[in-house]
Motif scaffolding. Structure first.
Motif, PDB file in Angstrom:
ATOM      1  N   UNK A  36       3.462  -9.656   3.523  1.00 21.57           N
ATOM      2  CA  UNK A  36       2.625 -10.392   4.328  1.00 21.57           C
ATOM      3  C   UNK A  36       1.753  -9.588   5.124  1.00 21.57           C
ATOM      4  N   UNK A  37       2.376  -8.375   5.547  1.00 17.15           N
ATOM      5  CA  UNK A  37       1.076  -7.499   5.980  1.00 17.15           C
ATOM      6  C   UNK A  37       0.337  -7.039   5.139  1.00 17.15           C
ATOM      7  N   UNK A  38       0.603  -6.450   3.909  1.00 15.14           N
ATOM      8  CA  UNK A  38      -0.641  -6.002   2.998  1.00 15.14           C
ATOM      9  C   UNK A  38      -1.442  -7.387   2.605  1.00 15.14           C
ATOM     10  N   UNK A  39      -0.935  -8.362   2.581  1.00 16.07           N
ATOM     11  CA  UNK A  39      -1.818  -9.473   2.157  1.00 16.07           C
ATOM     12  C   UNK A  39      -3.146  -9.631   3.304  1.00 16.07           C
ATOM     13  N   UNK A  40      -3.280  -8.988   4.419  1.00 14.48           N
ATOM     14  CA  UNK A  40      -4.217  -9.170   5.702  1.00 14.48           C
ATOM     15  C   UNK A  40      -5.225  -7.830   5.245  1.00 14.48           C
ATOM     16  N   UNK A  41      -4.933  -6.792   4.458  1.00 15.87           N
ATOM     17  CA  UNK A  41      -5.732  -5.838   4.029  1.00 15.87           C
ATOM     18  C   UNK A  41      -6.992  -6.489   3.104  1.00 15.87           C
ATOM     19  N   UNK A  42      -8.193  -6.059   3.853  1.00 16.13           N
ATOM     20  CA  UNK A  42      -9.450  -6.493   3.256  1.00 16.13           C
ATOM     21  C   UNK A  42      -9.674  -5.911   1.766  1.00 16.13           C
ATOM     22  N   UNK A  78       6.700   0.003   5.232  1.00 25.63           N
ATOM     23  CA  UNK A  78       5.952   0.663   4.167  1.00 25.63           C
ATOM     24  C   UNK A  78       5.337   1.751   4.739  1.00 25.63           C
ATOM     25  N   UNK A  79       5.671   3.114   4.247  1.00 25.71           N
ATOM     26  CA  UNK A  79       4.640   4.141   4.564  1.00 25.71           C
ATOM     27  C   UNK A  79       3.844   4.652   3.507  1.00 25.71           C
ATOM     28  N   UNK A  80       2.549   4.746   4.036  1.00 24.89           N
ATOM     29  CA  UNK A  80       1.733   4.652   2.720  1.00 24.89           C
ATOM     30  C   UNK A  80       1.039   6.163   2.813  1.00 24.89           C
ATOM     31  N   UNK A  81       1.288   6.853   1.598  1.00 27.26           N
ATOM     32  CA  UNK A  81       0.627   8.298   1.351  1.00 27.26           C
ATOM     33  C   UNK A  81      -0.490   8.667   0.146  1.00 27.26           C
ATOM     34  N   UNK A  82      -0.916   7.563  -0.549  1.00 23.14           N
ATOM     35  CA  UNK A  82      -1.949   7.697  -1.329  1.00 23.14           C
ATOM     36  C   UNK A  82      -2.661   6.374  -1.644  1.00 23.14           C
ATOM     37  N   UNK A  83      -3.907   6.609  -2.118  1.00 22.83           N
ATOM     38  CA  UNK A  83      -4.832   5.320  -2.307  1.00 22.83           C
ATOM     39  C   UNK A  83      -5.389   5.675  -4.019  1.00 22.83           C
ATOM     40  N   UNK A  84      -4.995   4.516  -4.720  1.00 24.87           N
ATOM     41  CA  UNK A  84      -5.241   4.660  -6.133  1.00 24.87           C
ATOM     42  C   UNK A  84      -6.409   4.097  -6.506  1.00 24.87           C
ATOM     43  N   UNK A  85      -6.621   2.772  -6.020  1.00 29.88           N
ATOM     44  CA  UNK A  85      -7.724   1.810  -6.259  1.00 29.88           C
ATOM     45  C   UNK A  85      -8.172   1.346  -4.991  1.00 29.88           C
ATOM     46  N   UNK A  86      -9.692   0.869  -4.612  1.00 32.47           N
ATOM     47  CA  UNK A  86     -10.200   0.299  -3.615  1.00 32.47           C
ATOM     48  C   UNK A  86     -11.035  -0.258  -3.959  1.00 32.47           C
ATOM     49  N   UNK A  87     -11.340  -1.768  -3.634  1.00 27.16           N
ATOM     50  CA  UNK A  87     -12.505  -2.489  -3.952  1.00 27.16           C
ATOM     51  C   UNK A  87     -12.887  -2.228  -5.372  1.00 27.16           C
ATOM     52  N   UNK A 102      -9.704   7.860   2.807  1.00 31.16           N
ATOM     53  CA  UNK A 102     -10.029   6.471   2.788  1.00 31.16           C
ATOM     54  C   UNK A 102      -8.823   5.720   2.907  1.00 31.16           C
ATOM     55  N   UNK A 103      -7.609   6.098   2.441  1.00 32.61           N
ATOM     56  CA  UNK A 103      -6.321   5.327   2.986  1.00 32.61           C
ATOM     57  C   UNK A 103      -6.380   5.387   4.223  1.00 32.61           C
ATOM     58  N   UNK A 104      -6.620   6.275   5.037  1.00 33.89           N
ATOM     59  CA  UNK A 104      -6.431   6.234   6.663  1.00 33.89           C
ATOM     60  C   UNK A 104      -7.626   4.960   7.248  1.00 33.89           C
ATOM     61  N   UNK A 105      -8.565   5.113   6.566  1.00 32.33           N
ATOM     62  CA  UNK A 105      -9.482   3.981   7.051  1.00 32.33           C
ATOM     63  C   UNK A 105      -8.948   2.729   6.763  1.00 32.33           C
ATOM     64  N   UNK A 106      -8.326   2.442   5.664  1.00 32.67           N
ATOM     65  CA  UNK A 106      -7.838   1.211   5.342  1.00 32.67           C
ATOM     66  C   UNK A 106      -6.618   0.801   6.092  1.00 32.67           C
ATOM     67  N   UNK A 107      -5.497   1.814   6.426  1.00 30.51           N
ATOM     68  CA  UNK A 107      -4.414   1.134   7.007  1.00 30.51           C
ATOM     69  C   UNK A 107      -4.384   1.546   8.591  1.00 30.51           C
ATOM     70  N   UNK A 108      -5.108   2.390   9.021  1.00 33.34           N
ATOM     71  CA  UNK A 108      -5.126   2.727  10.369  1.00 33.34           C
ATOM     72  C   UNK A 108      -3.855   3.662  10.768  1.00 33.34           C
TER      73      UNK A 108
END
Length: 218
Positions: A36-42, A78-87, A102-108
């Motif tokens: 539910x929380x992830x679904x709000x990510x743009x 969920x603790x995020x530590x890497x971003x594989x794909x974006x947009x 980029x991950x920090x910009x995405x999840x804050x």
């Protein structure tokens, strides 16, 4: 920090999200709050991280995750530590620090259901000492310029914390086809049972140990 939970990838696309385990299973129904929380990510994204539960000391606890899955799924974060794909862009070939920026910009930096796993530069020995003092599971060291690779890689090194305690061998459990187990007890007058451990000894040493246990049965 090395978190003690379940390695998980969160996949976001078209306003929906799902969670995939390390073995490729869809656990979206188990991690409903995360989904539910992830679904709000743009836009779209594939985020790598760990599904954990924090205990009363604020430390990730693997056994609590197992319990929360059934009784309190809203405790799982969920603790995020890497971003594989974006947009629609594959980021796996980019350097680690660029992906994490980029991950920090995405999840804050908010302390909600989805959190960013912060890191420090250098000082590995001091960082490990601090992790050990805090009773955490360990740490993960990563090469700053490394690209993302699935499976085993030399770009990541996991260093676990261990606690050394002396126990008495109260008995030996033998099961056909399995390694023998040492049944451990405290060394005080109460001699409380504390669990079992694999006996990593040669056959001759195991036989001598078993003989000593037999002598002490009386």
């Amino acid at each position: 920090i090395k978190y003690d939970g379940y390695r998980t990838q969160v996949i976001v696309e078209d306003g929906t999200a799902r969670t995939i385990t390390r073995r490729g299973y869809d656990w979206s129904s188990t991690y409903k709050t995360i989904v539910e929380a992830a679904a709000t990510i743009p836009k779209s994204a594939i985020i790598d991280g760990e599904a954990i539960v924090l205990n009363e000391k604020g430390v990730s606890d693997f056994h609590s995750v197992r319990s929360a899955m059934r009784w309190a799924p809203d405790r799982i974060i969920f603790v995020a530590f890497d971003l594989l794909h974006h947009d629609g862009i594959d980021l796996r070939r980019e350097p680690l620090l660029a992906r994490r920026e980029k991950l920090l910009e995405l999840v804050g930096t908010a302390k909600g259901v989805i959190q960013y796993s912060h890191h420090v530069h250098g000082g590995g020995a001091d960082f490990y000492a601090a992790v050990d003092r805090m009773g955490l599971e360990g740490m993960v060291s990563k090469r700053e310029e490394s690209s993302y690779r699935s499976g085993d890689t030399e770009a990541w090194v996991k260093t676990k914390c261990y606690e050394e305690v002396d126990f008495e061998v109260a008995g030996v459990q033998r099961t056909p086809g399995s390694a023998p187990l040492a049944l451990m007890a405290t060394r005080d007058a109460e001699r409380r049972y504390v669990g079992s451990a694999n006996i990593a000894l040669t056959k001759a040493m195991r036989e001598r140990l078993y003989a000593k246990v037999q002598e002490g049965k009386g």
